[in-house]
Write a protein that holds these residues in place. Structure first.
Motif, PDB file in Angstrom:
ATOM      1  N   GLU A 153       0.937  -1.232   0.009  1.00  0.00           N
ATOM      2  CA  GLU A 153       0.167  -0.039   0.184  1.00  0.00           C
ATOM      3  C   GLU A 153       0.950   1.305   0.093  1.00  0.00           C
ATOM      4  O   GLU A 153       0.279   2.486  -0.039  1.00  0.00           O
ATOM      5  CB  GLU A 153      -1.134  -0.032   1.167  1.00  0.00           C
ATOM      6  N   GLY A 154       2.434   1.059  -0.055  1.00  0.00           N
ATOM      7  CA  GLY A 154       3.057   2.239  -0.169  1.00  0.00           C
ATOM      8  C   GLY A 154       2.978   3.367   1.185  1.00  0.00           C
ATOM      9  O   GLY A 154       3.152   4.543   0.729  1.00  0.00           O
ATOM     10  N   ALA A 155       2.928   2.714   2.271  1.00  0.00           N
ATOM     11  CA  ALA A 155       2.453   3.810   3.320  1.00  0.00           C
ATOM     12  C   ALA A 155       3.788   4.377   3.862  1.00  0.00           C
ATOM     13  O   ALA A 155       3.649   5.503   4.640  1.00  0.00           O
ATOM     14  CB  ALA A 155       1.775   3.203   4.536  1.00  0.00           C
ATOM     15  N   ALA A 187       9.497   9.657  -2.974  1.00  0.00           N
ATOM     16  CA  ALA A 187       8.766   8.295  -2.893  1.00  0.00           C
ATOM     17  C   ALA A 187       8.766   7.450  -4.011  1.00  0.00           C
ATOM     18  O   ALA A 187       8.718   7.890  -5.067  1.00  0.00           O
ATOM     19  CB  ALA A 187       7.267   8.420  -2.420  1.00  0.00           C
ATOM     20  N   VAL A 188       9.186   6.176  -3.732  1.00  0.00           N
ATOM     21  CA  VAL A 188       9.451   5.209  -5.137  1.00  0.00           C
ATOM     22  C   VAL A 188       8.240   4.135  -4.782  1.00  0.00           C
ATOM     23  O   VAL A 188       8.568   2.990  -3.896  1.00  0.00           O
ATOM     24  CB  VAL A 188      10.716   4.321  -5.191  1.00  0.00           C
ATOM     25  N   LEU A 193       1.707   3.523  -6.006  1.00  0.00           N
ATOM     26  CA  LEU A 193       1.914   5.035  -6.594  1.00  0.00           C
ATOM     27  C   LEU A 193       0.830   5.730  -6.265  1.00  0.00           C
ATOM     28  O   LEU A 193       1.199   6.827  -5.957  1.00  0.00           O
ATOM     29  CB  LEU A 193       1.959   4.603  -8.131  1.00  0.00           C
ATOM     30  N   LEU A 194      -0.559   5.401  -6.357  1.00  0.00           N
ATOM     31  CA  LEU A 194      -1.720   5.980  -6.111  1.00  0.00           C
ATOM     32  C   LEU A 194      -1.573   6.562  -4.438  1.00  0.00           C
ATOM     33  O   LEU A 194      -2.015   7.760  -4.278  1.00  0.00           O
ATOM     34  CB  LEU A 194      -2.897   5.452  -6.301  1.00  0.00           C
ATOM     35  N   ILE A 218       6.952   3.724 -10.911  1.00  0.00           N
ATOM     36  CA  ILE A 218       7.144   2.482 -10.234  1.00  0.00           C
ATOM     37  C   ILE A 218       8.361   1.620 -10.835  1.00  0.00           C
ATOM     38  O   ILE A 218       9.021   1.871 -11.708  1.00  0.00           O
ATOM     39  CB  ILE A 218       5.841   1.518 -10.760  1.00  0.00           C
ATOM     40  N   ASP A 219       9.098   1.224  -9.547  1.00  0.00           N
ATOM     41  CA  ASP A 219      10.360   0.605  -9.602  1.00  0.00           C
ATOM     42  C   ASP A 219      11.474   1.574 -10.095  1.00  0.00           C
ATOM     43  O   ASP A 219      12.541   0.878 -10.451  1.00  0.00           O
ATOM     44  CB  ASP A 219      10.229  -0.579 -10.460  1.00  0.00           C
ATOM     45  N   ASN A 220      11.149   2.780 -10.332  1.00  0.00           N
ATOM     46  CA  ASN A 220      12.479   3.591 -10.827  1.00  0.00           C
ATOM     47  C   ASN A 220      13.355   4.080  -9.781  1.00  0.00           C
ATOM     48  O   ASN A 220      13.572   5.235  -9.324  1.00  0.00           O
ATOM     49  CB  ASN A 220      11.665   4.797 -11.534  1.00  0.00           C
TER      50      ASN A 220
END
Length: 251
Positions: free
Chosen positions: A182-184, A199-200, A216-217, A232-234
């Motif tokens: 969830e990218g928290a 943030a990646v 990402l969102l 994403i993944d960059n």
């Protein structure tokens, strides 16, 4: 030719140790070299402060070797190659002094320079599965002259792991927060840090993570201020941007 080399030549002209004609001869390098399959930008370091980087995916080992040789012959001290696979690295390594880092799929020809940024770049990952992207970011930043501190597996599933590194977070010049699911992680770090946070989102996660789209969102919708988001993944993009921030005001 980078800005440091240009500055050195101009100083030599000013102090009389180099003639104007000799300086012109050194500046006469064409802005790019047409190799047929690629046009090598030899003046990128002068324009942007960072020399051209080779994106290895989709290139043959022979193409990577030829481009690398061209960059080296034009005075580039460190050649960074991202997304290079084992087969290509083995081929290039037989021809050039390549250091290959398998986890991040990064190759570096030449020496990693001494850090000359204004401060420290901190990289934090949500989990161990995010480390390949983090290593791409870390090695990119190191190859561009930055001190890097790695904080791996400090995700929100166990907040005490992150809190154990609050001093590192609060002393950073730039932070790269790398997470899937969830990218928290980026939002949490953004609530502690007084510096820019990059943030990646990664493609790590189960089905509903949609290959990193969920992370990402989440990162784009973060309520913490001062967070920017790369693709994403960059990892490369994050390491590059962090280096630019860390070198603001540095001659």
């Amino acid at each position: 030719m980078d800005k440091h080399k240009i500055r050195t030549i101009l100083k030599q002209v000013a102090d009389g140790s180099l003639s104007v004609d000799e300086a012109i001869l050194q500046f006469r390098t064409e802005p790019f070299e047409d190799m047929g399959f690629a046009k090598i930008d030899h003046h990128r370091g002068l324009r942007q402060g960072i020399a051209e980087v080779i994106y290895g995916a989709g290139k043959t080992p022979e193409q990577i070797a030829e481009i690398s040789s061209s960059l080296l012959s034009h005075g580039q001290k460190t050649v960074l190659i991202t997304r290079i696979n084992n087969e290509a690295a083995e081929y290039v390594g037989k021809l050039l002094p390549l250091h290959y880092y398998d986890i991040g799929k990064v190759g570096i020809i030449g020496e990693i320079p001494e850090p000359n940024g204004a401060g420290k770049i901190v990289l934090a990952t949500g989990g161990t599965s995010d480390i390949p992207v983090a290593e791409e970011a870390a090695l990119t930043a190191m190859a561009l002259g930055n001190e890097v501190t790695r904080l791996y597996d400090v995700g929100v599933a166990g907040m005490h792991r992150l809190l154990a590194h609050v001093e590192d977070i609060m002393s950073a010049r730039v932070i790269i927060a790398i997470a899937g699911m969830e990218g928290a992680l980026a939002s949490v770090i953004g609530g502690f840090a007084d510096c820019p946070v990059i943030a990646v989102p990664t493609s790590v996660g189960y089905g509903a993570s949609f290959g990193g789209l969920a992370a990402l969102l989440s990162m784009l919708n973060s309520c913490a201020s001062g967070i920017s988001v790369v693709n994403i993944d960059n990892g490369f993009g994050a390491g590059y941007l962090a280096s630019m921030i860390n070198h603001i005001g540095v001659e």
